[in-house]
Design an enzyme around this catalytic site. Sequence first.
Site, short mmCIF file in Angstrom:
data_model
loop_
_atom_site.label_atom_id
_atom_site.label_comp_id
_atom_site.label_asym_id
_atom_site.label_seq_id
_atom_site.Cartn_x
_atom_site.Cartn_y
_atom_site.Cartn_z
N SER A 1 -5.42 -64.51 7.22
CA SER A 1 -5.69 -63.08 7.48
C SER A 1 -7.18 -62.83 7.70
O SER A 1 -7.56 -61.94 8.46
CB SER A 1 -5.15 -62.20 6.34
N MET B 1 -8.54 -74.62 1.58
CA MET B 1 -8.33 -74.91 0.16
C MET B 1 -8.71 -76.33 -0.25
O MET B 1 -8.62 -76.68 -1.43
CB MET B 1 -6.86 -74.65 -0.22
N ILE C 1 -11.40 -79.25 -1.00
CA ILE C 1 -12.83 -79.34 -1.31
C ILE C 1 -13.51 -80.19 -0.24
O ILE C 1 -13.01 -81.26 0.14
CB ILE C 1 -13.03 -79.94 -2.71
N LEU C 2 -14.63 -79.69 0.27
CA LEU C 2 -15.38 -80.42 1.30
C LEU C 2 -16.39 -81.34 0.61
O LEU C 2 -17.16 -80.90 -0.24
CB LEU C 2 -16.10 -79.43 2.22
N ASN D 1 -18.41 -69.67 3.40
CA ASN D 1 -17.10 -69.57 2.75
C ASN D 1 -16.95 -68.18 2.15
O ASN D 1 -17.94 -67.53 1.81
CB ASN D 1 -17.00 -70.61 1.63
N HIS E 1 -15.05 -66.37 -1.11
CA HIS E 1 -14.41 -66.72 -2.37
C HIS E 1 -14.02 -65.43 -3.09
O HIS E 1 -14.85 -64.52 -3.20
CB HIS E 1 -15.38 -67.54 -3.24
N SER F 1 -17.01 -62.79 -2.64
CA SER F 1 -18.36 -63.19 -2.25
C SER F 1 -18.29 -64.04 -1.00
O SER F 1 -17.43 -64.92 -0.88
CB SER F 1 -19.01 -64.05 -3.35
N LEU G 1 -18.96 -76.91 -5.86
CA LEU G 1 -17.82 -76.04 -5.53
C LEU G 1 -18.15 -74.57 -5.78
O LEU G 1 -18.51 -74.20 -6.90
CB LEU G 1 -16.60 -76.45 -6.36
N ASP G 2 -18.02 -73.76 -4.75
CA ASP G 2 -18.29 -72.32 -4.83
C ASP G 2 -19.67 -72.02 -5.41
O ASP G 2 -19.89 -70.97 -6.03
CB ASP G 2 -17.20 -71.60 -5.65
#
Length: 220
Positions: A17, A92, A94-95, A109, A111, A138, A146-147
């Site tokens: 979306s 979804m 993890i890079l 990204n 989040h 955010s 991560l994030d």
Amino acid sequence: MTSPLPRLVVLVSGRGSNLQAILDAIATRELDAEIVGVFSDKPNAAGLLRVDESLRWSATPKDFATREHFDAALADAIEASRPDWVVCAGYMKILGDAFVRRFTGKLLNIHPSLLPKYKGLRTHERALEAGDAEHGASVHFVSAELDGGAVIAQAKIPVLAGDTPQTLAARLLPREHALYVEVLKLAVAGRLTERNGIALRDGAPIFSPLSPDVTENPLH
Ligand code: GRF
């Protein structure tokens, strides 16, 4: 002669979306950019169907020897489409570090929490469990943590009596869509950079690291 449009690549794992909000903003010329590829770790992700088949790329991580091999194939495919910005929108997986390094400074990204709160999963549940009065989303630069990358902008909503993870998520989603489009407008205008883990707009820090709890949306 008109200059070429900024090139966006979008990574999705699910319904897409946020991708649709970006497509809509491009269609109405609110966002002057073009989507040059949509990439997924889930070949059956509904989000892929939002763009023409010629723009879709997907592969299954399990088909690769290691996560790093999958990341490398994904990064090669992304690089081949020469993106100006790589936009994770509900991606979804993890890079890994190597992937992040290849796209540093142009990897974004969204989040669904007011970072640095609630990195990782179950963000709506965790905000409710903590009794937070506010929740939000955010947009941030992606770093190896991560994030954990530099926050660019946040959207806040109040937590209401009787809220469930589902009602919170549903109320937050349209705010996510608007937030991502606002950030991308700055990005494609060349007004967004990152230095030493801090996001800059027009060269000035957006969030002060000395007051990390300043969570007003600084874009307005
Ligand atoms: C959004 O809530 C986003 O913040 C999170 O995953 C969800 C993706 O939704 N990272 P969609 O696929 O864009 O609809």
